[in-house]
Design a protein around this motif. Structure first.
Motif, PDB file in Angstrom:
ATOM      1  N   LEU A   1       0.825  -1.200   0.000  1.00 50.12           N
ATOM      2  CA  LEU A   1       0.000   0.000   0.000  1.00 50.12           C
ATOM      3  C   LEU A   1       0.862   1.254   0.000  1.00 50.12           C
ATOM      4  CD1 LEU A   1      -2.789  -1.094   2.534  1.00 50.12           C
ATOM      5  CD2 LEU A   1      -2.819  -1.217   0.026  1.00 50.12           C
ATOM      6  N   VAL A   2       1.615   1.425  -1.087  1.00 45.94           N
ATOM      7  CA  VAL A   2       2.494   2.589  -1.257  1.00 45.94           C
ATOM      8  C   VAL A   2       2.276   3.146  -2.656  1.00 45.94           C
ATOM      9  CG1 VAL A   2       4.234   1.756   0.374  1.00 45.94           C
ATOM     10  CG2 VAL A   2       4.399   1.098  -2.041  1.00 45.94           C
ATOM     11  N   PRO A   3       2.556   4.436  -2.866  1.00 40.24           N
ATOM     12  CA  PRO A   3       2.361   5.020  -4.197  1.00 40.24           C
ATOM     13  C   PRO A   3       3.269   4.379  -5.240  1.00 40.24           C
ATOM     14  CG  PRO A   3       2.575   6.738  -2.511  1.00 40.24           C
ATOM     15  CD  PRO A   3       2.949   5.448  -1.862  1.00 40.24           C
ATOM     16  N   GLY A   4       2.766   4.331  -6.488  1.00 43.65           N
ATOM     17  CA  GLY A   4       3.593   3.925  -7.603  1.00 43.65           C
ATOM     18  C   GLY A   4       3.393   2.514  -8.096  1.00 43.65           C
ATOM     19  N   TYR A   5       2.557   1.716  -7.415  1.00 41.45           N
ATOM     20  CA  TYR A   5       2.418   0.315  -7.799  1.00 41.45           C
ATOM     21  C   TYR A   5       0.957  -0.115  -7.950  1.00 41.45           C
ATOM     22  CZ  TYR A   5       7.360   0.197  -6.648  1.00 41.45           C
ATOM     23  OH  TYR A   5       8.707   0.445  -6.615  1.00 41.45           O
ATOM     24  N   GLU A   6       0.092   0.833  -8.296  1.00 35.89           N
ATOM     25  CA  GLU A   6      -1.321   0.581  -8.623  1.00 35.89           C
ATOM     26  C   GLU A   6      -2.197   0.227  -7.422  1.00 35.89           C
ATOM     27  OE1 GLU A   6      -1.844  -2.088 -11.892  1.00 35.89           O
ATOM     28  OE2 GLU A   6      -0.596  -0.904 -13.248  1.00 35.89           O
ATOM     29  N   ALA A   7      -1.622   0.016  -6.263  1.00 34.76           N
ATOM     30  CA  ALA A   7      -2.435  -0.271  -5.083  1.00 34.76           C
ATOM     31  C   ALA A   7      -2.963   1.044  -4.510  1.00 34.76           C
ATOM     32  CB  ALA A   7      -1.609  -1.000  -4.031  1.00 34.76           C
ATOM     33  N   PRO A   8      -4.166   1.030  -3.920  1.00 32.51           N
ATOM     34  CA  PRO A   8      -4.714   2.269  -3.356  1.00 32.51           C
ATOM     35  C   PRO A   8      -3.959   2.695  -2.102  1.00 32.51           C
ATOM     36  CG  PRO A   8      -6.113   0.417  -2.793  1.00 32.51           C
ATOM     37  CD  PRO A   8      -5.078  -0.109  -3.751  1.00 32.51           C
ATOM     38  N   VAL A   9      -3.845   3.985  -1.943  1.00 30.14           N
ATOM     39  CA  VAL A   9      -3.195   4.557  -0.768  1.00 30.14           C
ATOM     40  C   VAL A   9      -4.124   5.545  -0.079  1.00 30.14           C
ATOM     41  CG1 VAL A   9      -1.230   5.941   0.039  1.00 30.14           C
ATOM     42  CG2 VAL A   9      -0.919   4.289  -1.830  1.00 30.14           C
ATOM     43  N   TYR A  10      -4.992   6.167  -0.863  1.00 25.60           N
ATOM     44  CA  TYR A  10      -5.832   7.250  -0.356  1.00 25.60           C
ATOM     45  C   TYR A  10      -7.300   6.833  -0.284  1.00 25.60           C
ATOM     46  CZ  TYR A  10      -1.570   9.760  -1.416  1.00 25.60           C
ATOM     47  OH  TYR A  10      -0.259  10.149  -1.461  1.00 25.60           O
ATOM     48  N   ILE A  11      -8.008   7.414   0.667  1.00 21.39           N
ATOM     49  CA  ILE A  11      -9.401   7.052   0.929  1.00 21.39           C
ATOM     50  C   ILE A  11     -10.306   7.929   0.070  1.00 21.39           C
ATOM     51  CG2 ILE A  11     -11.176   6.829   2.714  1.00 21.39           C
ATOM     52  CD1 ILE A  11      -8.890   6.541   4.754  1.00 21.39           C
ATOM     53  N   ALA A  12     -10.699   7.394  -1.060  1.00 27.30           N
ATOM     54  CA  ALA A  12     -11.560   8.120  -1.995  1.00 27.30           C
ATOM     55  C   ALA A  12     -12.257   7.094  -2.872  1.00 27.30           C
ATOM     56  CB  ALA A  12     -10.733   9.084  -2.843  1.00 27.30           C
ATOM     57  N   TRP A  13     -13.221   7.561  -3.668  1.00 27.48           N
ATOM     58  CA  TRP A  13     -13.937   6.655  -4.563  1.00 27.48           C
ATOM     59  C   TRP A  13     -14.179   7.346  -5.897  1.00 27.48           C
ATOM     60  CZ3 TRP A  13     -18.964   7.088  -6.644  1.00 27.48           C
ATOM     61  CH2 TRP A  13     -19.694   8.223  -6.216  1.00 27.48           C
ATOM     62  N   SER A  14     -14.435   6.533  -6.926  1.00 26.66           N
ATOM     63  CA  SER A  14     -14.652   7.092  -8.253  1.00 26.66           C
ATOM     64  C   SER A  14     -15.350   6.072  -9.144  1.00 26.66           C
ATOM     65  CB  SER A  14     -13.317   7.489  -8.899  1.00 26.66           C
ATOM     66  OG  SER A  14     -13.521   7.943 -10.229  1.00 26.66           O
ATOM     67  N   ALA A  15     -16.098   6.593 -10.099  1.00 21.78           N
ATOM     68  CA  ALA A  15     -16.679   5.737 -11.137  1.00 21.78           C
ATOM     69  C   ALA A  15     -15.904   5.872 -12.440  1.00 21.78           C
ATOM     70  CB  ALA A  15     -18.146   6.120 -11.364  1.00 21.78           C
ATOM     71  N   LYS A  16     -14.775   6.617 -12.406  1.00 20.32           N
ATOM     72  CA  LYS A  16     -14.089   6.919 -13.659  1.00 20.32           C
ATOM     73  C   LYS A  16     -12.623   6.506 -13.696  1.00 20.32           C
ATOM     74  CE  LYS A  16     -16.979  10.789 -15.166  1.00 20.32           C
ATOM     75  NZ  LYS A  16     -16.994  12.200 -15.616  1.00 20.32           N
TER      76      LYS A  16
ATOM     77  N   ARG B   1      -9.036   4.308 -11.677  1.00 23.43           N
ATOM     78  CA  ARG B   1      -8.651   3.172 -10.860  1.00 23.43           C
ATOM     79  C   ARG B   1      -7.714   3.536  -9.712  1.00 23.43           C
ATOM     80  NH1 ARG B   1      -9.248  -1.980 -13.386  1.00 23.43           N
ATOM     81  NH2 ARG B   1     -10.324  -1.830 -15.385  1.00 23.43           N
ATOM     82  N   THR B   2      -7.426   4.811  -9.498  1.00 22.61           N
ATOM     83  CA  THR B   2      -6.490   5.139  -8.427  1.00 22.61           C
ATOM     84  C   THR B   2      -7.121   5.194  -7.036  1.00 22.61           C
ATOM     85  OG1 THR B   2      -6.767   7.534  -8.832  1.00 22.61           O
ATOM     86  CG2 THR B   2      -4.973   6.389  -9.995  1.00 22.61           C
TER      87      THR B   2
ATOM     88  N   ILE C   1     -13.793  11.336  -6.610  1.00 23.67           N
ATOM     89  CA  ILE C   1     -12.552  11.923  -7.130  1.00 23.67           C
ATOM     90  C   ILE C   1     -12.276  11.277  -8.482  1.00 23.67           C
ATOM     91  CG2 ILE C   1     -10.097  12.293  -6.715  1.00 23.67           C
ATOM     92  CD1 ILE C   1     -11.892  13.719  -4.703  1.00 23.67           C
ATOM     93  N   ASP C   2     -12.490  12.045  -9.542  1.00 26.22           N
ATOM     94  CA  ASP C   2     -12.457  11.462 -10.880  1.00 26.22           C
ATOM     95  C   ASP C   2     -11.187  11.785 -11.656  1.00 26.22           C
ATOM     96  OD1 ASP C   2     -14.956  10.318 -10.448  1.00 26.22           O
ATOM     97  OD2 ASP C   2     -15.994  12.134 -11.091  1.00 26.22           O
ATOM     98  N   CYS C   3     -10.125  12.137 -10.912  1.00 22.30           N
ATOM     99  CA  CYS C   3      -8.825  12.347 -11.546  1.00 22.30           C
ATOM    100  C   CYS C   3      -7.799  11.453 -10.852  1.00 22.30           C
ATOM    101  CB  CYS C   3      -8.392  13.810 -11.449  1.00 22.30           C
ATOM    102  SG  CYS C   3      -8.229  14.401  -9.744  1.00 22.30           S
ATOM    103  N   ASN C   4      -6.593  11.402 -11.378  1.00 24.01           N
ATOM    104  CA  ASN C   4      -5.536  10.583 -10.791  1.00 24.01           C
ATOM    105  C   ASN C   4      -5.113  11.185  -9.450  1.00 24.01           C
ATOM    106  OD1 ASN C   4      -3.015   9.365 -10.113  1.00 24.01           O
ATOM    107  ND2 ASN C   4      -2.730   8.792 -12.252  1.00 24.01           N
ATOM    108  N   ILE C   5      -5.426  10.467  -8.372  1.00 22.90           N
ATOM    109  CA  ILE C   5      -5.155  10.993  -7.029  1.00 22.90           C
ATOM    110  C   ILE C   5      -3.664  11.208  -6.811  1.00 22.90           C
ATOM    111  CG2 ILE C   5      -5.320  10.501  -4.553  1.00 22.90           C
ATOM    112  CD1 ILE C   5      -7.894   9.075  -5.071  1.00 22.90           C
ATOM    113  N   PHE C   6      -2.828  10.337  -7.362  1.00 24.63           N
ATOM    114  CA  PHE C   6      -1.388  10.447  -7.131  1.00 24.63           C
ATOM    115  C   PHE C   6      -0.803  11.695  -7.786  1.00 24.63           C
ATOM    116  CE2 PHE C   6      -2.324   5.861  -6.891  1.00 24.63           C
ATOM    117  CZ  PHE C   6      -1.873   5.607  -5.600  1.00 24.63           C
ATOM    118  N   GLU C   7      -1.487  12.211  -8.823  1.00 27.71           N
ATOM    119  CA  GLU C   7      -0.989  13.401  -9.513  1.00 27.71           C
ATOM    120  C   GLU C   7      -1.543  14.697  -8.919  1.00 27.71           C
ATOM    121  OE1 GLU C   7      -1.921  12.854 -13.612  1.00 27.71           O
ATOM    122  OE2 GLU C   7      -0.439  11.251 -13.913  1.00 27.71           O
ATOM    123  N   MET C   8      -2.414  14.592  -7.907  1.00 22.03           N
ATOM    124  CA  MET C   8      -2.998  15.788  -7.296  1.00 22.03           C
ATOM    125  C   MET C   8      -1.991  16.532  -6.422  1.00 22.03           C
ATOM    126  SD  MET C   8      -6.744  14.360  -6.127  1.00 22.03           S
ATOM    127  CE  MET C   8      -7.253  15.917  -5.386  1.00 22.03           C
TER     128      MET C   8
END
Length: 443
Positions: free
Chosen positions: A298-313, A315-316, A367-374
Motif C-alpha cells: 500500500l504505497v504510491p507507484g504500484y497501482e495499489a490504493p493509498v488514499y481514501i476516496a472513490w470514483s466511477a471513472k 482506478r487510483t 474523485i475522478d482524476c488521478n489521485i497520485f498526480e494531485m
C-alpha cells in the motif's frame, strides 16, 4: 446454490469411491486446518461427533476448555481432482462448536454468518466476486521457496513469454472440476504474477471458495515444480498482489445498487454502502491487510490504493465503480490483499456497508482524476486521507473503532490485536539487509 442432504453425501461418497474425508476449518488468520477421517467414519462426522484440541489452534481456546467439535456444512462437499481416482479424497468445510454444543464465537466462519443474518433481516443478499492475485516462483533443489523466476512477462502476455501459463491453466481446470465458476485468468503486471477471477457468489460461498482456491493454487503449482505465494509484496520494486472485492447487495434477486436515473448509475443504498465502508475503512484495513508485509504493497507507484476516496471513472482510488449493466452494478474495494482471512474481511466490509445504509451515510464527492498526480496540497484541500501506513497504525485504528471491533466480538478482537501487535514487535526488532546496505559502511 447447492442443497445437499445427508443421504446425498453418503451417496456421493459411495458412487465416487471416496476413501478419505478432510473436515476443514480455518484459524483466526484464515489458514486452512483439517481433521481427516476415513469413509467408515462418515456417519460420526455428519453427526458432529469429530472432536479436536482447540487450544492448539491460534486464537481458538484455552487449555481448560479446549474440546471443540466440527459441524460439517453439507453444501461444501467436494472431491480433490488431483488425488487418486480409487479411494478419492473429499472435503467438507466445517463450523466450530464448543463441547456444550454452542457455536464458537471466535470461529471466523461464524462471524461472517452472523453478519449475513443481519443483512438477511434487512432484506438483503450479499454477493461477492473476488479477484485474487499471486506469484509463481521457483523452489530450490531442496524444495524451499525462493523469489526467483525466469520469466519477464507482464499484463496479459501469453506463452511462451508467460512461463506460468500451463500451471495457471491447470489451476483453473482443477477449480472447475471442483465446481467453481471461473470468469477469467491472466498474467498480471509483475513478472511471475498471475490472477484468477471468480464469478460472483453469495458471500459465505465466496469466502469458502477463496480459502479453497489458495489451497488448490498452491497444490497445483507444486505439481509443476513451482511455489505459489499469496504474500502481498514478495519483491521490492514491482507490483504487489491484491484481492480486489467486487461487492453488491440484492433484494429478491434484484440488484439494489443500481439506479439508471442517477448520473453514476448508483442507488441511494449504493452511496450509503460506500459511505459506511469509507467511514470505517481505517479499522477495516487491520482485517483486510493483516500482516506486516501488507503495508509494503500500500504505497504510491504500484497501482495499489493509498488514499481514501472513490470514483466511477478511474482506478487510483480505494473504491471504484466498474462499468457494468444495471444488474451487475457493484462496488470494487481495491485495498484488500490475499493474506486476509476472507470470512473476517467480508464480515467487516458488509457490516460497515449495512451500517452506512442504516445511518444513510453519504460518502464525500467522487474523485475522478488521478489521485497520485494531485499532490499533497491538492489532496489536503480535497479532504482526502490516507490508509494506515503500517500494521501497528492499523491496529490502533481498529482499537479506536468500537463498531468494527463489535463485528469480531470482544474476545476475537482481543486475540487478534494481541497476535498482530506481537507480530509487529517482532518485525520491528529485526535488522534488515536494507539497513545494513544503507548504514553499515557510513556510520
Amino acid at each position: 446454490m447447492k442443497s445437499y442432504t445427508r443421504d446425498d453425501i453418503f451417496e456421493m461418497v459411495e458412487e465416487e469411491d471416496v476413501g478419505f474425508i478432510r473436515l476443514q476449518f480455518t484459524d483466526i488468520f484464515g489458514t486452512f486446518k483439517n481433521v481427516a477421517v476415513t469413509a467408515s467414519q462418515l456417519k460420526r462426522a455428519l453427526d458432529n461427533q469429530c472432536m479436536f484440541d482447540g487450544s492448539s489452534i491460534e486464537g481458538f481456546a484455552r487449555v481448560e476448555d479446549s474440546d471443540m467439535y466440527l459441524y460439517p456444512d453439507l453444501n461444501t462437499f467436494a472431491t480433490f481432482p488431483w488425488r487418486p481416482q480409487q479411494g478419492k479424497v473429499a472435503r467438507l468445510i466445517c463450523d466450530v462448536h464448543k463441547a456444550d454444543g454452542t457455536v464458537l464465537e471466535s470461529d471466523p466462519r461464524h462471524v461472517l454468518k452472523r453478519v449475513l443474518q443481519e443483512a438477511k433481516e434487512m432484506g438483503y443478499t450479499f454477493d461477492v466476486g473476488p479477484e485474487c492475485e499471486f506469484f509463481l516462483f521457483h523452489a530450490d533443489e531442496d524444495g524451499t521457496p525462493t523469489t526467483l523466476t525466469h520469466e519477464c512477462a507482464t499484463y496479459f502476455d501469453m506463452g511462451p513469454v508467460d512461463l506460468g501459463e500451463n500451471a495457471r491453466r491447470d489451476m483453473v481446470l482443477t477449480l472447475e472440476d471442483m465446481g467453481f465458476v471461473i470468469e477469467s485468468s491472466h498474467h498480471e503486471k509483475a513478472a511471475a504474477q498471475h490472477e484468477i477471477d471468480f464469478h460472483y457468489d453469495e458471500a459465505l460461498t465466496a469466502a469458502d471458495n477463496m480459502v479453497t482456491a489458495k489451497m488448490v493454487v498452491k497444490t497445483i503449482a507444486k505439481r509443476h515444480g513451482l511455489h505459489a505465494t499469496f504474500m502481498p509484496k514478495p519483491k521490492y520494486g514491482v507490483n504487489g498482489s491484491g484481492m480486489h472485492l467486487n461487492l453488491s447487495l440484492s433484494r429478491n434477486g434484484v440488484n439494489v445498487f443500481s439506479d439508471p436515473e442517477d448520473e453514476k448509475g448508483l442507488s441511494r443504498e449504493a452511496y450509503w454502502f460506500i459511505g459506511g465502508i469509507m467511514e470505517h475503512i481505517k479499522a477495516i484495513t487491520f482485517i483486510t491487510n493483516p500482516i506486516v508485509n501488507s503495508y509494503k504493497r500500500l504505497v504510491p507507484g504500484y497501482e495499489a490504493p493509498v488514499y481514501i476516496a472513490w470514483s466511477a471513472k478511474n482506478r487510483t482510488p480505494l473504491i471504484r465503480i466498474p462499468a457494468s449493466s444495471p444488474q451487475s452494478t457493484r462496488i470494487e474495494l481495491r485495498s484488500p490483499d490475499p493474506s486476509a482471512n476472507p470470512y473476517l474481511a467480508l464480515a467487516v466490509c458488509l457490516a460497515a456497508g449495512l451500517n452506512g445504509i442504516r445511518n444513510q451515510t453519504m460518502p464525500p464527492g467522487s474523485i475522478d482524476c488521478n489521485i497520485f498526480e494531485m499532490g499533497e496540497e491538492g489532496r489536503r484541500k480535497a479532504g482526502i486521507e490516507r490508509l494506515p501506513g503500517s500494521l501497528l497504525e492499523a491496529a490502533r485504528e481498529f482499537y479506536k473503532d468500537p463498531f468494527i471491533m463489535s463485528v469480531l466480538g470482544e474476545e476475537l478482537s482481543r486475540k487478534y490485536i494481541r497476535a498482530k501487535t506481537k507480530e509487529y514487535a517482532e518485525y520491528r526488532e529485526q535488522v534488515t539487509e536494507w539497513e545494513l546496505e544503507k548504514y553499515l559502511h557510513v556510520i
